[in-house]
Design a protein around this motif. Structure first.
Motif, PDB file in Angstrom:
ATOM      1  N   ILE A  64       0.961  -2.167   9.393  1.00 19.23           N
ATOM      2  CA  ILE A  64       0.025  -1.773   8.349  1.00 19.23           C
ATOM      3  C   ILE A  64       0.763  -0.785   7.451  1.00 19.23           C
ATOM      4  O   ILE A  64       1.353   0.187   7.935  1.00 19.23           O
ATOM      5  N   VAL A  65       0.743  -1.048   6.141  1.00 19.56           N
ATOM      6  CA  VAL A  65       1.435  -0.184   5.175  1.00 19.56           C
ATOM      7  C   VAL A  65       0.431   0.284   4.129  1.00 19.56           C
ATOM      8  O   VAL A  65      -0.189  -0.540   3.448  1.00 19.56           O
ATOM      9  N   TYR A  66       0.265   1.599   4.000  1.00 24.61           N
ATOM     10  CA  TYR A  66      -0.585   2.190   2.970  1.00 24.61           C
ATOM     11  C   TYR A  66       0.327   2.836   1.933  1.00 24.61           C
ATOM     12  O   TYR A  66       1.158   3.683   2.274  1.00 24.61           O
ATOM     13  N   THR A  67       0.200   2.428   0.692  1.00 21.52           N
ATOM     14  CA  THR A  67       1.061   2.938  -0.377  1.00 21.52           C
ATOM     15  C   THR A  67       0.400   4.127  -1.061  1.00 21.52           C
ATOM     16  O   THR A  67      -0.761   4.042  -1.475  1.00 21.52           O
ATOM     17  N   GLU A  69       2.502   6.168  -3.433  1.00 22.46           N
ATOM     18  CA  GLU A  69       3.194   6.325  -4.718  1.00 22.46           C
ATOM     19  C   GLU A  69       4.072   5.121  -4.989  1.00 22.46           C
ATOM     20  O   GLU A  69       4.661   4.552  -4.071  1.00 22.46           O
ATOM     21  N   GLY A  70       4.204   4.762  -6.263  1.00 15.86           N
ATOM     22  CA  GLY A  70       5.108   3.699  -6.663  1.00 15.86           C
ATOM     23  C   GLY A  70       4.565   2.310  -6.362  1.00 15.86           C
ATOM     24  O   GLY A  70       3.419   2.145  -5.934  1.00 15.86           O
ATOM     25  N   LYS A  71       5.415   1.311  -6.628  1.00 18.26           N
ATOM     26  CA  LYS A  71       5.043  -0.077  -6.393  1.00 18.26           C
ATOM     27  C   LYS A  71       6.190  -0.792  -5.692  1.00 18.26           C
ATOM     28  O   LYS A  71       7.354  -0.570  -6.008  1.00 18.26           O
ATOM     29  N   TRP A  72       5.830  -1.682  -4.763  1.00 13.69           N
ATOM     30  CA  TRP A  72       6.822  -2.431  -3.987  1.00 13.69           C
ATOM     31  C   TRP A  72       6.256  -3.806  -3.654  1.00 13.69           C
ATOM     32  O   TRP A  72       5.074  -4.067  -3.844  1.00 13.69           O
ATOM     33  N   LYS A  73       7.124  -4.664  -3.158  1.00 12.45           N
ATOM     34  CA  LYS A  73       6.719  -6.018  -2.782  1.00 12.45           C
ATOM     35  C   LYS A  73       7.720  -6.582  -1.789  1.00 12.45           C
ATOM     36  O   LYS A  73       8.734  -5.954  -1.498  1.00 12.45           O
ATOM     37  N   TYR A  74       7.418  -7.767  -1.306  1.00 12.97           N
ATOM     38  CA  TYR A  74       8.385  -8.545  -0.544  1.00 12.97           C
ATOM     39  C   TYR A  74       8.854  -9.683  -1.429  1.00 12.97           C
ATOM     40  O   TYR A  74       8.047 -10.306  -2.126  1.00 12.97           O
ATOM     41  N   LYS A  75      10.146  -9.955  -1.416  1.00 10.98           N
ATOM     42  CA  LYS A  75      10.706 -11.023  -2.245  1.00 10.98           C
ATOM     43  C   LYS A  75      10.032 -12.360  -1.981  1.00 10.98           C
ATOM     44  O   LYS A  75       9.943 -13.192  -2.870  1.00 10.98           O
ATOM     45  N   GLU A  76       9.546 -12.545  -0.783  1.00 13.33           N
ATOM     46  CA  GLU A  76       8.946 -13.818  -0.388  1.00 13.33           C
ATOM     47  C   GLU A  76       7.483 -13.972  -0.837  1.00 13.33           C
ATOM     48  O   GLU A  76       6.874 -15.006  -0.593  1.00 13.33           O
ATOM     49  N   HIS A  77       6.905 -12.949  -1.465  1.00  9.41           N
ATOM     50  CA  HIS A  77       5.495 -12.983  -1.874  1.00  9.41           C
ATOM     51  C   HIS A  77       5.375 -12.646  -3.357  1.00  9.41           C
ATOM     52  O   HIS A  77       6.239 -11.971  -3.929  1.00  9.41           O
ATOM     53  N   SER A  85      -3.165   0.768  -2.103  1.00 10.02           N
ATOM     54  CA  SER A  85      -3.252  -0.560  -1.492  1.00 10.02           C
ATOM     55  C   SER A  85      -2.816  -0.517  -0.030  1.00 10.02           C
ATOM     56  O   SER A  85      -2.018   0.314   0.378  1.00 10.02           O
ATOM     57  N   VAL A  86      -3.378  -1.450   0.739  1.00 10.91           N
ATOM     58  CA  VAL A  86      -3.033  -1.597   2.150  1.00 10.91           C
ATOM     59  C   VAL A  86      -2.470  -2.996   2.344  1.00 10.91           C
ATOM     60  O   VAL A  86      -3.082  -3.979   1.937  1.00 10.91           O
ATOM     61  N   VAL A  87      -1.301  -3.074   2.954  1.00 11.88           N
ATOM     62  CA  VAL A  87      -0.681  -4.353   3.297  1.00 11.88           C
ATOM     63  C   VAL A  87      -0.782  -4.498   4.805  1.00 11.88           C
ATOM     64  O   VAL A  87      -0.422  -3.583   5.550  1.00 11.88           O
ATOM     65  N   TYR A  88      -1.287  -5.652   5.241  1.00 11.15           N
ATOM     66  CA  TYR A  88      -1.365  -5.950   6.675  1.00 11.15           C
ATOM     67  C   TYR A  88      -0.419  -7.104   6.953  1.00 11.15           C
ATOM     68  O   TYR A  88      -0.531  -8.163   6.342  1.00 11.15           O
ATOM     69  N   GLU A  89       0.536  -6.859   7.829  1.00 10.80           N
ATOM     70  CA  GLU A  89       1.528  -7.879   8.171  1.00 10.80           C
ATOM     71  C   GLU A  89       1.239  -8.396   9.567  1.00 10.80           C
ATOM     72  O   GLU A  89       1.114  -7.613  10.508  1.00 10.80           O
ATOM     73  N   THR A  90       1.148  -9.698   9.682  1.00  7.60           N
ATOM     74  CA  THR A  90       0.889 -10.294  10.985  1.00  7.60           C
ATOM     75  C   THR A  90       2.144 -10.244  11.852  1.00  7.60           C
ATOM     76  O   THR A  90       3.263 -10.159  11.337  1.00  7.60           O
ATOM     77  N   ALA A  91       1.949 -10.304  13.144  1.00 10.11           N
ATOM     78  CA  ALA A  91       3.077 -10.395  14.069  1.00 10.11           C
ATOM     79  C   ALA A  91       3.866 -11.654  13.745  1.00 10.11           C
ATOM     80  O   ALA A  91       3.291 -12.660  13.320  1.00 10.11           O
ATOM     81  N   VAL A 113       3.363   4.003   7.215  1.00  8.04           N
ATOM     82  CA  VAL A 113       3.559   2.734   7.906  1.00  8.04           C
ATOM     83  C   VAL A 113       3.216   2.891   9.386  1.00  8.04           C
ATOM     84  O   VAL A 113       3.663   3.843  10.029  1.00  8.04           O
ATOM     85  N   ILE A 114       2.434   1.949   9.907  1.00  2.65           N
ATOM     86  CA  ILE A 114       2.131   1.907  11.336  1.00  2.65           C
ATOM     87  C   ILE A 114       2.688   0.586  11.858  1.00  2.65           C
ATOM     88  O   ILE A 114       2.210  -0.490  11.490  1.00  2.65           O
ATOM     89  N   VAL A 115       3.734   0.689  12.674  1.00  2.00           N
ATOM     90  CA  VAL A 115       4.453  -0.472  13.188  1.00  2.00           C
ATOM     91  C   VAL A 115       4.172  -0.609  14.676  1.00  2.00           C
ATOM     92  O   VAL A 115       4.235   0.374  15.411  1.00  2.00           O
TER      93      VAL A 115
END
Length: 159
Positions: A64-67, A69-77, A85-91, A113-115
């Protein structure tokens, strides 16, 4: 009993050092809050500049990623994560992070980030080049504290 020793607690982030994410990226800084050896969970704040270069990686557990400051992404998305924003990444997800913008910020993208589990770094042929987890994070934190003569906290306990 252990459960009797566990209570609501707070960790003052200002009391924790920013640790470079060496050997992967000296310009990416991590502030470790919790490194749980039982659940394999790590809670970390991350600061990354516009020129961040982290390799493609695979997660064995959820993230789980809570942003903040700033902006980011994954190249694959095609989505972009910005402040709030909150990003939830599946296992078992695999991706390559990139900073999109640090404009109007402290010069960094900042996230909480909570990994859970391992972060497995991959080369261009999907071969494992390194594995990060709560234990490697603890080793990095302790080595940094020792080198800079900072009293280390017990990050394996939330207190």
């Amino acid at each position: 009993m252990l459960y009797q020793q566990v209570d609501t607690a707070v960790i003052d982030g200002d009391s924790l050092p920013w640790v470079p994410f060496t050997p992967y990226a000296d310009n990416v800084l991590l502030k470790y809050f919790r490194l749980d050896p039982v659940r394999g969970e790590w809670i970390v704040q991350m600061k990354a500049p516009i020129d961040m270069q982290l390799p493609r990686h695979h997660h064995t557990g959820t993230v789980i990623v809570y942003t903040t400051e700033g902006k980011w992404k994954y190249k694959e998305h095609d989505w972009v994560a910005g402040p709030g924003s909150v990003v939830y990444e599946t296992a078992a997800s695999t991706h390559t992070p990139e900073v999109v913008s640090t404009e109007g910020t402290s010069g960094y993208v900042q996230t909480l980030v909570i990994v859970t589990g391992d972060l497995v770094f991959l080369d261009g042929n999907d071969k494992v080049v390194a594995i990060e987890n709560w234990k490697t994070a603890l080793q990095r934190y302790l080595a940094y504290c020792e080198k800079h003569e900072i009293p280390a906290r017990d990050l394996t306990a939330f207190h």
